[in-house]
Design an enzyme around this catalytic site. Structure first.
Site, mmCIF file in Angstrom:
data_model
loop_
_atom_site.group_PDB
_atom_site.id
_atom_site.type_symbol
_atom_site.label_atom_id
_atom_site.label_comp_id
_atom_site.label_asym_id
_atom_site.label_seq_id
_atom_site.Cartn_x
_atom_site.Cartn_y
_atom_site.Cartn_z
ATOM 1 N N GLU A 245 117.776 11.353 106.503
ATOM 2 C CA GLU A 245 117.317 12.699 106.829
ATOM 3 C C GLU A 245 118.217 13.761 106.211
ATOM 4 O O GLU A 245 119.429 13.604 106.141
ATOM 5 C CB GLU A 245 117.268 12.902 108.353
ATOM 6 N N GLU B 279 103.688 11.499 113.987
ATOM 7 C CA GLU B 279 104.939 10.770 113.803
ATOM 8 C C GLU B 279 105.961 11.391 114.733
ATOM 9 O O GLU B 279 106.235 12.590 114.655
ATOM 10 C CB GLU B 279 105.424 10.909 112.353
#
EC number: 4.2.1.20
Length: 265
Positions: free
Chosen positions: A60, A49
């Protein structure tokens, strides 16, 4: 069958679990991204990824936010990210690469232009955090037409309707976010994860990868027992943050090899 689908099918046939590490493209330095990708594969990664740096990465936690800031400070753009994948593909044509990020850089480039450029670079799928499945039917269809997988997120709070939408539009695998919160948060309840995945599997026939909060071999092993793959991101970024630049690649390979060993035991 896409490269992601064939990779996960081959793992399932061997009764093995997938290991999907995440790094942010361009962090800690652009020249380290491709060596890090190869090191992750050497350490036992099945799918990579690659995060597309963005200035407002809302899902995040602070660790990946800092990684995005460092990459953006180095001037890393979507063009550069696709360049890293192209460079990686010169010597690795088998490990799937998934781009993970946000809609803004894709919209700036234009969806069709992005998809064609991603295919040419050797990208295998996308996870676009702020593209819910019901709002990007055309994007998902165009990805599939170009042998790439649209991968969607599910969370502890996903409704039955959302799960059905992911089953309808997603391919490759489904990404279950194991915690209510941001990446890098702590304390996964594996019993709760198991219950949620069982509920998701009623509708979603794709393999299920679990991420957010997997920090060590023991947690990875526990989560793998109830899923098809584990995704590790923030912990790898921390390894990069805490390593001298010249040791970063080697340390990340050693860390991921430890996770691989635990998954295979």
């Amino acid at each position: 069958m896409s490269r992601i689908q064939s990779t996960l099918a081959a793992l399932a046939a061997k009764n093995k679990k997938g290991l999907i590490p995440f790094i942010t493209a361009g962090d800690p330095a652009p020249e380290l991204t491709v060596p890090l990708m190869h090191a992750l594969v050497a350490g036992g990664a099945d799918i990579l990824e690659l995060g597309v740096p963005f200035s407002d990465p809302m899902a995040e936690g602070p660790v990946i936010q800092r990684a995005c800031e460092r990459a953006l400070a180095s001037g890393v753009s979507m063009h550069d990210v696709l360049g890293f994948v192209s460079e990686f593909r010169k010597t690795n044509n088998s490990t799937p690469v998934v781009l993970m990020g946000y809609a803004n850089p894709i919209e700036r480039m234009g969806q069709t232009k992005f998809i064609l450029a991603a295919k040419a670079a050797g990208v295998d799928g996308t996870i676009v955090v702020d593209y819910p499945p019901e709002e990007c039917e055309e994007f998902a269809a165009t990805l599939k037409e170009n042998d790439m997988d649209p991968i969607f997120l599910l969370s502890p709070t996903s409704t039955e309707e959302r799960i059905q939408q992911v089953a309808k539009f997603g391919s490759g695998f489904s990404y279950y976010v194991s915690l209510k919160g941001v990446t890098g948060a702590a304390n996964i309840d594996t019993k709760e994860v198991a219950e949620r995945i069982a509920a998701i599997r009623k509708y979603v026939k794709l393999p299920i990868g679990v991420g957010f909060g997997i920090r060590d071999a023991a947690t990875a092993k526990a989560v793998a027992q109830v899923s098809d793959a584990v995704v590790i991101g923030s912990r790898i970024i921390q390894e990069l943050e805490n390593s001298p630049r010249e040791q970063a690649v080697e340390r990340v390979q050693t860390f991921i090899a430890g996770i691989r060993k635990a998954l295979d035991e």
